[in-house]
Design an enzyme around this catalytic site. Sequence first.
Site, short mmCIF file in Angstrom:
data_model
loop_
_atom_site.label_atom_id
_atom_site.label_comp_id
_atom_site.label_asym_id
_atom_site.label_seq_id
_atom_site.Cartn_x
_atom_site.Cartn_y
_atom_site.Cartn_z
N GLU A 1 3.25 -1.43 -23.24
CA GLU A 1 4.30 -0.82 -24.16
C GLU A 1 5.49 -1.75 -24.71
OE1 GLU A 1 4.00 1.93 -25.99
OE2 GLU A 1 2.19 2.49 -24.85
N TYR B 1 11.91 5.13 -26.56
CA TYR B 1 10.38 5.15 -26.93
C TYR B 1 9.61 4.82 -25.59
CZ TYR B 1 5.97 3.73 -27.56
OH TYR B 1 4.44 3.46 -27.61
N ASP C 1 7.83 6.29 -32.00
CA ASP C 1 8.05 5.03 -32.72
C ASP C 1 8.02 5.10 -34.08
OD1 ASP C 1 5.51 5.54 -33.08
OD2 ASP C 1 4.58 3.75 -32.03
N CYS D 1 -5.60 9.74 -46.39
CA CYS D 1 -5.70 11.29 -46.25
C CYS D 1 -6.84 12.05 -46.15
CB CYS D 1 -4.90 12.03 -47.63
SG CYS D 1 -3.00 11.14 -47.39
#
Length: 377
Positions: free
Chosen positions: A40, A123, A141, A202
């Site tokens: 991370e 975060y 994020d 999409c």
Amino acid sequence: MNNSEQKQYFSTELLAWYRRNKRDLPWRRSRNPYYIWISEIMLQQTRVDTVIPYFHRFVDKFPTVDALADAPEEEVLKAWEGLGYYSRARNLQSAVREVKERYGGVVPDTKDEVFSLKGVGPYTAGAILSIAYNKPEPAVDGNVMRVLSRYFLIEEDIMKGSTRVTMEKLAQELIPEGAAGDFNQGLMELGALVCTPKSPGCLTCPVLAHCAGRAAGVEDTLPVKKKAKPPRPEQRYVALITDAAGRVLVRQRPQEGLLARLWELPHTEAPGLLTLPDAAAAQEALAGHLAEDAGVGLGQVAWLMQAEHVFSHIRWELEVYTGGLVPSPLRPDEPQLLPSQYRWISPDDMEQLAFPNVFLRILNAYYGQQAIIAHKK
DNA sequence: AAAACGGGGAT
DNA sequence: ATCCCAGTTTT
């Protein structure tokens, strides 16, 4: 379909999609909180493909909290060389030392404790708690803000702190019971693979059916984000100084600030802005700098190459000159004693010292591609 | 709230 | 050339 149903649909479909489509990433092969934490921190402002080789090398070299806590900082910076934002590495080691001393080497699992660790903000705290411990904390994020701003048609500027807080509240409500880790990763995975900044996919999106941004035809204009200022240009002369043995003069940057504690070639800002190679002007500027900073004299210089290094706030435009030392004008009879931050190095010494990429590129060009191992292709 | 803080990849 | 990215800390 009301708002609650839109949320329910999103959570259910996204979780199922993630479990079918998640990438096989190195830090997803265990639930080791230390590995999750390392990944991370590396992933802050940095792409997955860039992080993967660094992650492998880093956990190989520092396999446990104790191993990283006990390592010399120089080795940690070297392992981070080329990744950027080096305060991440220094803060990480500082935090790991705290985990060793205060928590017996076990990464804590409460929000207050994790959040208080150096380098761990909202975060990363949420990411560690949800991914490593499956705690229902949001991990918001840039990807998550993009996905949520489109699906829920949120037009607030995502650069504002208040917007992030809004998003965190929303993201927390969306977490399915008992599935915080997978859901949060799914949110980021969708942003990385489908709901991309440009040309979002999409047609393959698992939540297209109830995406408010897409329904309104504004998916390409979201998220709303104020433009950042362009970096200010800074013209600098760089000295690639060699001695009779072919060693190169390098120096370590100060403890604080830009590229703190990394190594570099000596350089100084050009007094005026000029575009053409001008060895006389470069010699004067670099000789003045080296006399003051290192107490040494610089002889004639010859133009070698240009280089550029762009930070988020500064653009270094570098003109690199080669040269050698001469007796100091101040102390012509003294030997050239160097201050402790300066050092003569040979290519082999590069294996211990961490340099910003721009200086690795310059040294590689100078040595003709042998010897120096940059982390890049 | 704004600035400081790296580097590379995508378009 | 431009935008953007699995952000945090300091001012």
